[in-house]
Design an enzyme around this catalytic site. Sequence first.
Site, PDB file in Angstrom:
ATOM      1  N   SER A   1      -6.013  -7.401 107.409  1.00 25.41           N
ATOM      2  CA  SER A   1      -6.525  -8.349 107.351  1.00 25.41           C
ATOM      3  C   SER A   1      -8.050  -8.081 106.255  1.00 25.41           C
ATOM      4  O   SER A   1      -9.032  -9.415 106.896  1.00 25.41           O
ATOM      5  CB  SER A   1      -7.496  -8.190 109.104  1.00 25.41           C
ATOM      6  OG  SER A   1      -8.313  -7.507 109.589  1.00 25.41           O
TER       7      SER A   1
ATOM      8  N   HIS B   1      -0.606 -11.173 109.572  1.00 24.36           N
ATOM      9  CA  HIS B   1      -1.270 -10.179 110.016  1.00 24.36           C
ATOM     10  C   HIS B   1      -1.164  -9.962 111.965  1.00 24.36           C
ATOM     11  O   HIS B   1      -1.138 -11.118 112.680  1.00 24.36           O
ATOM     12  CB  HIS B   1      -2.894 -10.868 110.399  1.00 24.36           C
ATOM     13  CG  HIS B   1      -4.259  -9.993 110.882  1.00 24.36           C
ATOM     14  ND1 HIS B   1      -4.810 -10.467 111.463  1.00 24.36           N
ATOM     15  CD2 HIS B   1      -3.968  -8.209 111.019  1.00 24.36           C
ATOM     16  CE1 HIS B   1      -6.102  -9.719 112.401  1.00 24.36           C
ATOM     17  NE2 HIS B   1      -4.983  -8.302 111.377  1.00 24.36           N
TER      18      HIS B   1
ATOM     19  N   GLU C   1      -0.730 -14.957 112.343  1.00 27.32           N
ATOM     20  CA  GLU C   1      -1.622 -15.135 111.303  1.00 27.32           C
ATOM     21  C   GLU C   1      -0.790 -15.248 109.893  1.00 27.32           C
ATOM     22  O   GLU C   1      -0.556 -13.323 109.374  1.00 27.32           O
ATOM     23  CB  GLU C   1      -3.034 -15.087 110.558  1.00 27.32           C
ATOM     24  CG  GLU C   1      -3.807 -15.096 112.488  1.00 27.32           C
ATOM     25  CD  GLU C   1      -5.198 -14.113 111.668  1.00 27.32           C
ATOM     26  OE1 GLU C   1      -6.188 -15.184 111.831  1.00 27.32           O
ATOM     27  OE2 GLU C   1      -5.451 -13.370 111.163  1.00 27.32           O
TER      28      GLU C   1
ATOM     29  N   ASN D   1     -10.906 -12.941 113.366  1.00 23.24           N
ATOM     30  CA  ASN D   1     -11.499 -11.643 112.589  1.00 23.24           C
ATOM     31  C   ASN D   1     -12.867 -12.390 112.252  1.00 23.24           C
ATOM     32  O   ASN D   1     -13.655 -11.923 112.132  1.00 23.24           O
ATOM     33  CB  ASN D   1     -10.985 -10.922 111.765  1.00 23.24           C
ATOM     34  CG  ASN D   1     -10.299  -9.379 112.268  1.00 23.24           C
ATOM     35  OD1 ASN D   1      -9.920  -9.558 113.696  1.00 23.24           O
ATOM     36  ND2 ASN D   1      -9.724  -9.169 111.637  1.00 23.24           N
TER      37      ASN D   1
END
Length: 286
Positions: free
Chosen positions: A123, A144, A156, A195
């Site tokens: 990430s 991810h 993701e 994130n």
Amino acid sequence: MKIDDIKKVVVIGGGTMGKQIALNAAIHGYEVNLTDSFPGVLEKVDTWSKEYLNGRVAKGKMAADVAQSTIARFHMVHDLAEAVKDAELVIEVIVEKLGVKQELFVKLETLTRPDTILVSNSSTFVPSVISSRMKNRSRVANLHYFNPALHMELVEVVAAPQSSKETIDTLMEFATRIGKNAIKVQKEIEGFVVNRLLGAINSEAWFLLENGYATVQEIDIAAEKGLGHPMGPFRIMDLAGLDVIYDIRNAKYKAGQAERPPKTLEEKVKNGHFGRKTGQGFYTYK
């Protein structure tokens, strides 16, 4: 590579995330090779996976035949070249150091078939940077997962400008077939979606803690009871690994992209208190 062509999945890295990503794919019917260069890792994962599956059976959450078939599909392979031979999908889950990842992907380009999809769980680094030294970058993307990867529902899928539509479409469908909900990050951006949202919360959490406005426990309670989050920011950091968070923050600091890592974080890492995996972080774990 289309979704129905994917039969064999390889995960590189047997740490907290890698072993769960690998076992998740095996549970959902894929032949899975897990490989790791550190001595003893694969043996520990082999023991852990069998204990986990047998525990699920004992709790009535998995049928015994499903557990046994999963064990039969989950292979520990020490040699990288042997592990990735004839694989349709390779998932990298190694240390968050760009140069190491780039070297691995260059090596994977020579070890795998031309149509094998190569993805990173990172990430921190976007796929166009990870694949920058490769010749064929159309088969590279980021996939991810979130910790714990066996249970968190979201992944993701991040496309680089060079990623083919077929690669991204296949990864989106793969996520569905392993029981996940997938979101497609339309353009590369550091941290992706989740994130970046979490980073904004964490920045405020660090500010409140370091300036004495509230304790770790009070900040976590505020997030959990006031915002309805399942875990407060410091509990999440303990789960993710304070060493990993520190390395990411320190890399950004050295690159001039962020402020110096918080003093409290530096002290925790210096003392070997990395969170859940060491039994001590912001909280104590048994």
